[in-house]
Design an enzyme around this catalytic site. Structure first.
Site, PDB file in Angstrom:
ATOM      1  N   LYS A 128      -0.637  10.981 -44.688  1.00  0.00           N
ATOM      2  CA  LYS A 128       0.579  10.184 -44.472  1.00  0.00           C
ATOM      3  C   LYS A 128       0.662   9.051 -45.494  1.00  0.00           C
ATOM      4  CE  LYS A 128       0.536  11.590 -39.689  1.00  0.00           C
ATOM      5  NZ  LYS A 128       0.155  11.326 -38.294  1.00  0.00           N
ATOM      6  N   GLN A 143      -1.866   6.737 -34.395  1.00  0.00           N
ATOM      7  CA  GLN A 143      -2.425   8.081 -34.602  1.00  0.00           C
ATOM      8  C   GLN A 143      -3.062   8.593 -33.305  1.00  0.00           C
ATOM      9  OE1 GLN A 143      -2.141   9.954 -37.507  1.00  0.00           O
ATOM     10  NE2 GLN A 143      -2.975  11.589 -36.222  1.00  0.00           N
ATOM     11  N   ASP A 188       7.612   8.453 -35.022  1.00  0.00           N
ATOM     12  CA  ASP A 188       7.071   9.752 -34.583  1.00  0.00           C
ATOM     13  C   ASP A 188       8.037  10.442 -33.629  1.00  0.00           C
ATOM     14  OD1 ASP A 188       4.684  10.640 -35.665  1.00  0.00           O
ATOM     15  OD2 ASP A 188       3.425   9.387 -34.384  1.00  0.00           O
TER      16      ASP A 188
END
Ligand code: NAD
Length: 297
Positions: free
Chosen positions: A54, A98, A121
């Protein structure tokens, strides 16, 4: 029949090039460079690898990023206090925690503590809810990436029978929502299967579009797939491989070699869906910076 290959790496490259131009135009118009805050709890090597990918993608498209590392002993209160400070920081556009989190932390609770306007997300209940009522939202990145692949290869979805195997909050469920909505992206008749589904083949065999996200290598065999189906294999599984230096190889959830003889389109693993997921995270971060989903009053 030999299926045509859906090349996720190629579409990722094209998408990332366009995003890079978009970011540069945004900055050249006098705006602050978009910023993605990543939070890592603990030192799980797989999480570190995903965060590395990322970060690399951010550097590629010109999005600023940094990662806050917290020990795996961090309390829910401490983690949420950190997230609150990122919510309130006007220089941060997107926040990503995460997953998975250590077992003493509830991922639902932590995700809900992220400001939904920064939830790039697309996991916050507000964003998932908006997805279900055709409202602008940050879509979950993996399903959004699959829709980009459909668009790029002009694969029709409307009025098809789509079957999704896997019902997680991250992939299967938002994929099924996106496929099924009659007033937005999908417009497909959609069946969703999971580990409690009886006789999986009854469903998969009737799929015009089969999306598999179960995390079970070799779950889908050629006899479970309709001739001419579009097969999207989301699974990423490590299996032992003595011929490889690393001692393992990555495979999806589908018997790729068998199914490619029957399908019309198929995604390989690796190189299919995976590369698109991170590209969609970049897209959502730019949308957050531009306040394209949630406007300022
Ligand atoms: P998960 O474990 O949270 O969910 C798996 C789902 O599959 C569940 O709904 C479960 O009921 C269902 N399932 C399991 N076994 C089944 C069976 N035998 N028959 C029918 N359904 C079954 O997993 P997830 O986070 O949704 O991820 C699924 C897979 O996709 C994993 O391999 C993961 O690594 C991969 N993944 C890939 C990407 C990507 O970018 N390509 C992104 C996220 C996840």
């Amino acid at each position: 029949m030999s299926a045509k290959l859906i090349d996720g790496k190629k579409v990722e490259q094209i998408t990332m090039d366009l995003l890079k131009k978009d970011v540069e135009n945004w900055v050249e118009s006098g705006n602050r460079r978009p910023f993605l805050k990543v939070v890592q709890v603990g030192t799980d090597p797989a999480s570190s690898t995903y965060i590395g990918a990322k970060t690399k993608a951010c550097n590629k498209v010109g999005i600023q990023t940094d990662t806050t590392h917290l020990p795996d002993t961090v309390s829910a209160k401490e983690l949420k206090a950190a997230i609150r400070s990122f919510n309130e920081d006007d220089k941060i556009d997107g926040i990503l925690v995460q997953l998975p989190l250590p077992s003493h932390l509830s991922s639902h609770d932590v995700i809900e503590s992220i400001d939904h306007r920064k939830d790039v997300d697309g996991f916050h209940p507000m964003n998932v809810g908006r997805l279900t009522v055709d409202q602008p939202t940050f879509p979950s990145c993996t399903p959004a990436g699959i829709f980009e692949l459909f668009r790029y290869y002009s694969i029709p979805v409307k009025s098809k029978h789509a079957v999704v195997v896997g019902a997680s909050n991250i992939v299967g469920s938002p994929m099924a929502i996106m496929l099924s909505r009659e007033n937005s992206s999908g417009k497909a008749t959609t069946t969703i299967c999971h580990k409690f589904t009886r006789d999986l083949t009854t469903h998969t065999i009737s799929a015009d579009i089969l999306v598999v996200a179960a995390g079970q290598p070799n779950l889908i065999k050629p006899e479970m797939v309709k001739e001419g189906a579009v097969v999207i294999d989301v699974g990423i599984n490590r299996i032992a491989d003595e011929t490889s230096e690393k001692g393992y190889k990555l495979v999806g959830d589908c018997d790729f070699e068998g199914i490619r003889k029957k399908a019309s389109w198929i995604t390989p693993v690796p190189g299919g869906v995976g590369p698109m997921t991170v590209a969609m995270l970049m897209k959502n971060t730019l949308l957050a910076a531009k306040k394209s989903i949630y406007f300022e009053n």
